[in-house]
Design a protein around this motif. Structure first.
Motif, PDB file in Angstrom:
ATOM      1  N   TYR A 217      30.978  28.608  37.175  1.00 26.82           N
ATOM      2  CA  TYR A 217      30.451  27.736  36.124  1.00 26.82           C
ATOM      3  C   TYR A 217      31.507  26.708  35.743  1.00 26.82           C
ATOM      4  CZ  TYR A 217      26.454  30.814  35.372  1.00 26.82           C
ATOM      5  OH  TYR A 217      25.299  31.535  35.530  1.00 26.82           O
ATOM      6  N   GLU A 218      31.053  25.472  35.510  1.00 26.38           N
ATOM      7  CA  GLU A 218      31.971  24.439  35.034  1.00 26.38           C
ATOM      8  C   GLU A 218      32.173  24.605  33.528  1.00 26.38           C
ATOM      9  OE1 GLU A 218      31.565  20.625  37.735  1.00 26.38           O
ATOM     10  OE2 GLU A 218      29.636  21.210  36.907  1.00 26.38           O
ATOM     11  N   THR A 219      33.253  24.056  33.056  1.00 22.01           N
ATOM     12  CA  THR A 219      33.570  24.173  31.634  1.00 22.01           C
ATOM     13  C   THR A 219      33.849  22.801  31.053  1.00 22.01           C
ATOM     14  OG1 THR A 219      35.931  24.482  32.087  1.00 22.01           O
ATOM     15  CG2 THR A 219      34.568  26.471  31.925  1.00 22.01           C
ATOM     16  N   MET A 220      33.797  22.731  29.745  1.00 15.12           N
ATOM     17  CA  MET A 220      34.098  21.498  29.035  1.00 15.12           C
ATOM     18  C   MET A 220      35.144  21.794  27.975  1.00 15.12           C
ATOM     19  SD  MET A 220      31.528  18.992  26.878  1.00 15.12           S
ATOM     20  CE  MET A 220      31.217  20.202  25.594  1.00 15.12           C
ATOM     21  N   GLN A 221      36.116  20.899  27.854  1.00 17.79           N
ATOM     22  CA  GLN A 221      37.137  21.074  26.837  1.00 17.79           C
ATOM     23  C   GLN A 221      36.511  20.926  25.452  1.00 17.79           C
ATOM     24  OE1 GLN A 221      40.437  21.780  27.574  1.00 17.79           O
ATOM     25  NE2 GLN A 221      40.630  22.228  25.410  1.00 17.79           N
ATOM     26  N   ASP A 222      36.594  21.954  24.657  1.00 18.65           N
ATOM     27  CA  ASP A 222      36.029  21.927  23.308  1.00 18.65           C
ATOM     28  C   ASP A 222      37.066  21.382  22.340  1.00 18.65           C
ATOM     29  OD1 ASP A 222      34.487  22.296  21.077  1.00 18.65           O
ATOM     30  OD2 ASP A 222      34.970  24.418  20.871  1.00 18.65           O
ATOM     31  N   VAL A 223      36.917  20.119  21.983  1.00 14.79           N
ATOM     32  CA  VAL A 223      37.858  19.487  21.073  1.00 14.79           C
ATOM     33  C   VAL A 223      37.217  19.430  19.695  1.00 14.79           C
ATOM     34  CG1 VAL A 223      39.250  17.445  20.639  1.00 14.79           C
ATOM     35  CG2 VAL A 223      38.721  18.107  22.981  1.00 14.79           C
ATOM     36  N   ARG A 224      37.599  20.333  18.837  1.00 12.33           N
ATOM     37  CA  ARG A 224      37.008  20.373  17.499  1.00 12.33           C
ATOM     38  C   ARG A 224      37.550  19.248  16.640  1.00 12.33           C
ATOM     39  NH1 ARG A 224      37.192  24.204  13.549  1.00 12.33           N
ATOM     40  NH2 ARG A 224      35.532  22.922  12.738  1.00 12.33           N
ATOM     41  N   VAL A 225      36.642  18.573  15.984  1.00 15.12           N
ATOM     42  CA  VAL A 225      36.998  17.477  15.094  1.00 15.12           C
ATOM     43  C   VAL A 225      36.390  17.750  13.729  1.00 15.12           C
ATOM     44  CG1 VAL A 225      36.797  15.002  14.660  1.00 15.12           C
ATOM     45  CG2 VAL A 225      37.088  15.826  17.007  1.00 15.12           C
ATOM     46  N   ALA A 226      37.162  17.559  12.685  1.00 17.15           N
ATOM     47  CA  ALA A 226      36.654  17.679  11.315  1.00 17.15           C
ATOM     48  C   ALA A 226      36.806  16.327  10.634  1.00 17.15           C
ATOM     49  CB  ALA A 226      37.415  18.754  10.547  1.00 17.15           C
ATOM     50  N   GLY A 322      39.707  24.670  10.305  1.00 14.39           N
ATOM     51  CA  GLY A 322      40.610  25.047  11.384  1.00 14.39           C
ATOM     52  C   GLY A 322      40.726  24.033  12.508  1.00 14.39           C
ATOM     53  N   ALA A 323      40.065  22.868  12.384  1.00 11.93           N
ATOM     54  CA  ALA A 323      40.106  21.882  13.461  1.00 11.93           C
ATOM     55  C   ALA A 323      41.500  21.297  13.623  1.00 11.93           C
ATOM     56  CB  ALA A 323      39.104  20.763  13.195  1.00 11.93           C
ATOM     57  N   GLU A 324      41.854  21.028  14.874  1.00 10.75           N
ATOM     58  CA  GLU A 324      43.161  20.415  15.137  1.00 10.75           C
ATOM     59  C   GLU A 324      43.139  18.934  14.797  1.00 10.75           C
ATOM     60  OE1 GLU A 324      46.141  19.579  18.947  1.00 10.75           O
ATOM     61  OE2 GLU A 324      44.450  20.950  19.139  1.00 10.75           O
ATOM     62  N   ASN A 325      42.017  18.272  15.044  1.00  8.14           N
ATOM     63  CA  ASN A 325      41.881  16.838  14.786  1.00  8.14           C
ATOM     64  C   ASN A 325      41.118  16.640  13.476  1.00  8.14           C
ATOM     65  OD1 ASN A 325      42.849  15.771  17.544  1.00  8.14           O
ATOM     66  ND2 ASN A 325      41.288  17.284  18.079  1.00  8.14           N
ATOM     67  N   ARG A 326      41.806  16.077  12.493  1.00  5.49           N
ATOM     68  CA  ARG A 326      41.226  15.923  11.157  1.00  5.49           C
ATOM     69  C   ARG A 326      41.293  14.452  10.746  1.00  5.49           C
ATOM     70  NH1 ARG A 326      44.815  20.267   8.051  1.00  5.49           N
ATOM     71  NH2 ARG A 326      46.396  19.013   9.127  1.00  5.49           N
TER      72      ARG A 326
END
Length: 474
Positions: A217-226, A322-326
């Motif tokens: 299965y392919e995957t996608m980078q989950d970049v959490r943004v708040a 908890g998002a890294e990108n805020r």
């Protein structure tokens, strides 16, 4: 970035529904199905329902939320104006001949009552149901997306998925060293069968699987943004724009409503928060976006613009996420005209230099009134004593300095700040540009009528940039 619709985070398993009918026996289920089929046969035509929902959406965005009685009048007017002369003539002929259809019979029922029965509205001052909020907001989102230039922004930026934390439905050739837990077993077995059957060979069990048959299965980078969208509720936001019949406030609500649903539909792992602010700020529930309204000019002084209040509340919200990108996006139509006084000594200093200065501390009655009338809990934890000073096309130096200092504190917490100025006066952008230089943010001066398209485009563009950065760091 892969299509968000393929993301495993947006799937709903069939097993999650099994408890809904647990207590119903077979006869009850059949009875319900018959009732639903009968109801569907009596449903109004889809195009009529769409017209009603769009009209209800326009009314929900108004600065003053209409009552259900006022909504009924607006819906009747909208339906009458949208009906063609040919449709009116056919209806009159049916009535004259005594051949009324089911649709004609339902015409006597109030439109609001029909929408209540269908679950879109409810008998309440906040008359949008959860279904109505989602469906009507979805139509607004569709209109905004259609207005964007085709091809400029899309939901399928790349097919080079790389390695990430979200497992997709699509698969690719397995490479030695990859995580064996991502193996697509059905597809791998099918490859084995297809390879074994070539040339008319007989397929024998157990299958002789080769590494070349493996797919993963392919995957996608989950970049959490708040993101916290801070919407200005000062009194000038009620002014109509020069480019349409909506006020700045109504245009902003339309943008936030569609943006929230875009996030929920395509980026459910991200967080979108709404903060409304005047002299003080308050967190706003997404379902209350249609009911937002500006503060009234008067003795409570909440109609002033305090960027500092928005920054402090938004910063606290993001620090709990908890998002890294805020990120904070400030949506305003004017300069800051208020700030907090955290030190009584500062108040004395201002008064010694400007004896006629105004200061404001909200009383309990005001706080309770705002909570009851606007469903907003004013944030007094960020500060209670507010210094007020409005200058035409200028920023008071003390307020300006305190605001920039606050913005720097937010940026030091690794929170980005961008500002969208929705005003027809480009002279208002000068101070915002200065503030953004200090925090290395971005500022936009836009036509207020375009705020919905700008916010959606900005959100998608920022999401794409964050994903590309994440991939480059892997």
């Amino acid at each position: 970035m892969a299509s968000p619709s393929n993301s495993s985070s947006s799937k709903v398993t069939a097993g999650s529904k099994k408890y809904v009918y647990f207590a119903l026996d077979q006869d009850q289920q059949q009875q319900q199905q018959q009732q639903q089929q009968g109801q569907q046969s009596r449903d109004m035509p889809r195009d009529v329902l769409d017209r009603l929902l769009k009209a209800a959406g326009r009314e929900a965005l108004r600065e003053k939320t209409p009552t259900l009685q006022e909504l009924e009048q607006a819906l009747q007017s909208a339906m009458a104006s949208s009906m063609s002369e040919e449709e009116k003539e056919r209806k009159q002929q049916r009535q004259a001949a005594g051949k009324e259809t089911q649709d004609d019979a339902e015409d006597g029922m109030p439109l609001v009552k029909q929408l209540v029965q269908k679950g879109y509205l409810k008998d309440s001052p906040k008359w949008l149901s959860s279904k109505g909020f989602a469906d009507i907001g979805g139509k607004i989102l569709q209109d905004v997306m259609k207005a964007l230039k085709a091809g400029d922004y899309g939901m399928h930026e790349t097919r080079d998925y790389g390695s990430g934390s979200l497992v997709l439905d699509t698969s690719k050739k397995y490479e030695p060293g990859d995580d064996i837990r991502l193996l697509n077993v059905p597809k791998s077995l099918l490859n084995t069968i297809q390879r074994s059957s070539k040339g008319g060979k007989e397929i024998k069990v157990p299958l002789q699987i080769d590494v070349e048959d493996f797919e993963e299965y392919e995957t996608m980078q989950d970049v959490r943004v708040a993101v916290v969208y801070c919407i200005d509720l000062s009194s000038t936001m009620r002014y109509s724009t020069m480019f349409g019949d909506m006020s700045r406030m109504e245009a902003a609500k339309r943008a936030l409503w569609s943006l929230y649903l875009l996030n929920k539909k395509f980026f459910p792992s991200d967080s979108v928060y709404i903060v409304g602010f005047g002299a003080l700020a308050s967190k706003v529930l997404p379902q209350d976006i249609p009911y937002l309204k500006t503060f009234e000019p008067g003795s409570d002084f909440l109609h002033y613009t305090n960027y500092q209040a928005a920054f402090r509340l938004a910063s606290r919200i993001l620090q709990k996420d908890g998002a890294e990108n805020r990120r904070i996006v400030l949506v305003t139509d004017g300069h800051p005209s208020a700030c907090f006084i955290d030190d009584k000594g500062e108040q004395s200093k201002i008064l010694s230099q400007r004896p006629y200065s105004h200061f404001y501390t909200p009383d309990k009655a005001t706080i309770d009134t705002v909570k009851e009338n606007q469903s907003m809990d004013l944030d007094i934890a960020s500060g209670e004593l507010v210094y007020l000073c409005y200058r035409y096309r200028q920023v008071d130096q003390y307020i300006g300095d305190r605001t920039i200092t606050e913005a720097k504190k937010v940026r030091a917490k690794n929170i980005e700040i961008d500002t969208i100025m929705i005003s027809e006066e480009d002279s208002l952008l000068g101070y915002v540009n200065e503030m953004e230089r200090y925090v290395k943010g971005r500022s936009y001066y836009i036509n207020p009528a375009d705020i919905d398209k700008v916010l959606l485009t900005d959100y998608l563009s920022n999401k794409k940039q964050q994903t590309l950065r994440a991939r480059s760091s892997v």
